[in-house]
Design a protein around this motif. Structure first.
Motif, PDB file in Angstrom:
ATOM      1  N   GLU A   6     -18.464 -29.468 -44.996  1.00 54.21           N
ATOM      2  CA  GLU A   6     -19.254 -29.412 -43.766  1.00 54.21           C
ATOM      3  C   GLU A   6     -20.649 -29.997 -43.994  1.00 54.21           C
ATOM      4  OE1 GLU A   6     -17.018 -25.336 -43.950  1.00 54.21           O
ATOM      5  OE2 GLU A   6     -18.119 -26.643 -45.323  1.00 54.21           O
ATOM      6  N   SER A   7     -21.224 -30.497 -42.910  1.00 48.91           N
ATOM      7  CA  SER A   7     -22.601 -30.970 -42.930  1.00 48.91           C
ATOM      8  C   SER A   7     -23.169 -30.886 -41.527  1.00 48.91           C
ATOM      9  CB  SER A   7     -22.671 -32.414 -43.441  1.00 48.91           C
ATOM     10  OG  SER A   7     -21.944 -33.277 -42.586  1.00 48.91           O
ATOM     11  N   THR A 121     -21.848 -24.377 -43.591  1.00 51.42           N
ATOM     12  CA  THR A 121     -23.158 -24.990 -43.388  1.00 51.42           C
ATOM     13  C   THR A 121     -23.985 -24.043 -42.524  1.00 51.42           C
ATOM     14  OG1 THR A 121     -24.328 -27.005 -42.675  1.00 51.42           O
ATOM     15  CG2 THR A 121     -22.407 -26.348 -41.369  1.00 51.42           C
TER      16      THR A 121
END
Length: 127
Positions: A6-7, A121
């Motif tokens: 994830e980002s 995240t």
């Protein structure tokens, strides 16, 4: 082995927007539904949204309906979560997850329907 990364998390003021991304590797991305869950401090992890393998149908938690949009790009093995009109209560660690099935239905709100998870995240919404 499936990997989900994830980002896109961060700190945003209430009313703002963020777009989370989750890139998958390790198996045929387009053959599985995908989901997003979140966990706030001191609370259990909860369902946010899920999308079918084709991207045609999505399911949302009542708390985010009308504000969040889940989408996917199978050519890029990526699923997105567009979050608008963010509220302080949206503050949480957001997890991307890969479903065991192609489709999305009411069962998709439960963690048991997913078999791989990202590390998460952090999203923080200030008032």
């Amino acid at each position: 082995q499936v990997q989900l990364v994830e980002s896109g998390g961060g700190l945003v003021q209430a009313g703002g927007s963020l777009r989370l991304s989750c890139e998958a590797s390790g198996r045929t991305f387009g053959n599985h539904a995908m989901g997003w869950f979140r966990q706030a401090p001191g609370k259990e992890r909860e369902f946010v949204a899920a999308i079918t393998y084709s991207g045609v149908y999505a399911l949302y938690a009542d708390s985010v309906k009308g504000r969040f949009t889940i989408s996917r790009d199978n050519a890029k093995n990526t699923v997105f979560l567009q979050m608008n009109s963010l509220k302080p209560e949206d503050t949480a660690l957001y997890f991307c997850t890969a479903g065991k099935r192609l489709i999305v239905d009411t069962r998709s709100k439960y963690e048991e329907e997913y078999d791989h998870w990202g590390q998460g995240t952090q999203v923080t919404v200030s008032s």
